[in-house]
Design a protein around this motif. Structure first.
Motif, mmCIF file in Angstrom:
data_model
loop_
_atom_site.group_PDB
_atom_site.id
_atom_site.type_symbol
_atom_site.label_atom_id
_atom_site.label_comp_id
_atom_site.label_asym_id
_atom_site.label_seq_id
_atom_site.Cartn_x
_atom_site.Cartn_y
_atom_site.Cartn_z
ATOM 1 N N ILE A 121 -88.094 62.068 -18.158
ATOM 2 C CA ILE A 121 -87.170 61.421 -17.229
ATOM 3 C C ILE A 121 -86.471 60.229 -17.892
ATOM 4 O O ILE A 121 -87.032 59.557 -18.751
ATOM 5 C CB ILE A 121 -87.867 60.965 -15.942
ATOM 6 N N ASN A 147 -88.169 66.130 -15.928
ATOM 7 C CA ASN A 147 -87.209 66.711 -14.992
ATOM 8 C C ASN A 147 -86.448 67.804 -15.739
ATOM 9 O O ASN A 147 -85.865 67.542 -16.796
ATOM 10 C CB ASN A 147 -86.240 65.644 -14.471
ATOM 11 N N GLY A 165 -92.490 64.113 -8.304
ATOM 12 C CA GLY A 165 -92.591 62.715 -7.874
ATOM 13 C C GLY A 165 -92.903 62.521 -6.409
ATOM 14 O O GLY A 165 -93.697 61.645 -6.052
ATOM 15 N N LEU A 224 -90.461 52.339 -12.214
ATOM 16 C CA LEU A 224 -89.148 52.977 -12.356
ATOM 17 C C LEU A 224 -88.012 51.958 -12.230
ATOM 18 O O LEU A 224 -86.918 52.184 -12.747
ATOM 19 C CB LEU A 224 -88.980 54.078 -11.310
ATOM 20 N N LEU A 253 -88.193 54.298 -5.135
ATOM 21 C CA LEU A 253 -87.762 55.027 -6.324
ATOM 22 C C LEU A 253 -88.814 56.051 -6.744
ATOM 23 O O LEU A 253 -89.994 55.719 -6.897
ATOM 24 C CB LEU A 253 -87.507 54.050 -7.467
ATOM 25 N N TYR A 261 -96.021 56.456 -13.560
ATOM 26 C CA TYR A 261 -94.682 56.045 -13.991
ATOM 27 C C TYR A 261 -94.751 54.944 -15.048
ATOM 28 O O TYR A 261 -93.884 54.878 -15.931
ATOM 29 C CB TYR A 261 -93.872 55.580 -12.789
ATOM 30 N N LYS A 267 -81.184 58.101 -15.251
ATOM 31 C CA LYS A 267 -80.306 58.926 -14.414
ATOM 32 C C LYS A 267 -81.078 59.893 -13.524
ATOM 33 O O LYS A 267 -80.513 60.464 -12.577
ATOM 34 C CB LYS A 267 -79.309 59.695 -15.276
ATOM 35 N N ASP A 268 -82.366 60.095 -13.815
ATOM 36 C CA ASP A 268 -83.186 60.997 -13.008
ATOM 37 C C ASP A 268 -83.894 60.282 -11.852
ATOM 38 O O ASP A 268 -84.573 60.917 -11.055
ATOM 39 C CB ASP A 268 -84.253 61.660 -13.883
ATOM 40 N N ILE A 269 -83.738 58.971 -11.769
ATOM 41 C CA ILE A 269 -84.428 58.192 -10.740
ATOM 42 C C ILE A 269 -83.622 58.238 -9.441
ATOM 43 O O ILE A 269 -82.411 57.997 -9.438
ATOM 44 C CB ILE A 269 -84.625 56.734 -11.190
ATOM 45 N N VAL A 270 -84.299 58.559 -8.339
ATOM 46 C CA VAL A 270 -83.642 58.666 -7.036
ATOM 47 C C VAL A 270 -84.467 57.936 -5.985
ATOM 48 O O VAL A 270 -85.626 57.589 -6.207
ATOM 49 C CB VAL A 270 -83.467 60.151 -6.617
ATOM 50 N N SER A 281 -89.139 59.952 -9.290
ATOM 51 C CA SER A 281 -88.449 60.742 -10.295
ATOM 52 C C SER A 281 -89.347 61.877 -10.771
ATOM 53 O O SER A 281 -90.577 61.794 -10.679
ATOM 54 C CB SER A 281 -88.052 59.867 -11.495
ATOM 55 N N GLY A 282 -88.709 62.915 -11.268
ATOM 56 C CA GLY A 282 -89.423 63.998 -11.919
ATOM 57 C C GLY A 282 -89.735 65.175 -11.027
ATOM 58 O O GLY A 282 -90.069 65.010 -9.852
#
Length: 369
Positions: free
Chosen positions: A202, A197, A166, A365, A216, A345, A205-208, A218-219
């Motif tokens: 994804i 991920n 990501g 996301l 945002l 995404y 819970k995998d989103i940061v 992820s992955g």
């Protein structure tokens, strides 16, 4: 006498700083007068004034834009979360812009910048330095001449270091997508992508929150296919900690008669394999170097640094202002690159191909639960 352009530099020490020496490039141009620099960090501001010899300093770029009658604003920080506010302030002040990439974190924010710059007839240049490369010009001529036949597909990859997936999609993918659009010669009409991920699709819970203000992400593994309006297919992929040595960062153009390989950078050589099988192990054909002088010819230019790419891009911006023509990477092009990122995404969120232009203008996301 040639016009001297009044330039204001915006930096943000500790929050993207001055990008990849964006500020220094302006000191190398004779038609530039750096009249002011703004930085919300006092130590960074003092250092920048010493480096740039700016006449005035500001801790708030909004005050600089209000007080100084600037022609061009350099938006230098790498952190993307600041770009929209800086771009809107520059547009309100009636300034043309040269900026560090990436552009803006969402399509909604990108739309606002496009509207505000275009309604004021303001030009924008961005540090996608590969877009300004004379090697790219030669590659485009080679493709148009039919040297590699009909273009069938374009494959791009990021750096695939610790940022792979990501973060790579945003930070390095933006360079690849800019090149891909130039080489494909059109717009993508759809994107089909998978983002995983640890080998699994994804979930929320995998989103940061990404570094450098990306918002945002992820992955750790991104795989995307883009179908262009002219029938060319483009691919992009990045997997964390899978970097090659030397790096695979760049792309390959596969044609019915051969292959061209380009890595990201200004004046970086490209390579051509005139082999319709794409298999030099069988045909014994070899890769040939492409420089700004052509196939198999030595490079004679000396401006091959990253700074040289900034200078070429700034000169392009100035010529676009004086000639009233689009820059080589316009504000709309910047938005389209953001859309190629967002489409990855969106396709993953929908679980199917995402049509482009995207209806979703926020970060997809943010809609996953």
């Amino acid at each position: 006498m040639p016009k001297k352009y009044r330039v204001g530099i915006i930096g943000s020490t500790g929050k993207g700083n001055y990008g990849h020496s964006v500020d220094k490039a302006f000191t190398k141009l004779p038609n530039i007068d750096i009249v002011a620099v703004a930085d919300d960090n006092a130590a960074g501001l003092k250092a920048a004034q010493g480096r740039l010899k700016a006449k005035s300093t500001y801790t708030d770029y909004n005050v600089m834009l209000q007080k100084e009658k600037l022609d061009i604003v350099a938006i230098c920080p790498r952190w993307i979360d600041q770009h929209h506010a800086m771009l809107m302030a520059a547009a309100e002040a009636g300034c043309h812009v040269y900026m560090e990439k990436p552009f803006c974190p969402t399509l909604k924010l990108s739309d606002e910048v496009v509207q505000n710059l275009e309604m004021r007839h303001l030009s924008l240049g961005i540090a996608h330095v590969s877009q300004y490369s004379p090697v790219l010009d030669v590659v485009l001529k080679i493709i148009r001449s039919g040297e590699i036949g009909e273009v069938l597909e374009i494959r791009g990859r990021g750096k695939e270091d610790h940022r792979g997936g990501g973060e790579d999609l945003w930070v390095l993918g933006s360079h690849v997508f800019g090149l891909m659009r130039s080489l494909a010669g059109g717009h993508p009409v759809s994107c089909t992508a998978t983002v995983t991920n640890n080998g699994q699709p994804i979930t929320a819970k995998d989103i940061v929150q990404g570094g450098e203000g990306l918002g945002l992400i992820s992955g750790d593994h991104v795989q995307a296919r883009y179908d262009f309006e002219n029938g060319i297919v483009g691919y992009f992929a990045s997997k964390r900690s899978m970097a090659g040595k030397p790096s695979r960062f760049g792309l390959q153009i596969f044609g019915s008669k051969g292959v061209i390989e380009m890595t990201s950078g200004y004046l970086t050589p490209a390579y051509i394999l005139r082999d319709s099988s794409w298999s030099p192990g069988r045909t014994r054909k070899t890769w040939e170097t492409i420089t700004s002088n052509g196939i198999g010819k030595p490079e004679t230019r000396k401006d091959g640094s990253y700074e040289g790419g900034h200078i070429a891009a700034i000169n392009d911006l100035i010529d676009s202002i004086e000639s009233q023509r689009p820059t080589r990477c316009t504000v709309e092009d910047c938005r389209d690159i953001v859309e190629m990122i967002a489409a990855v995404y969106e396709s993953q969120r929908l679980g199917k191909t995402a049509s482009m232009p995207l209806e979703t203008r926020v970060n997809p996301l943010s809609l996953m639960s």
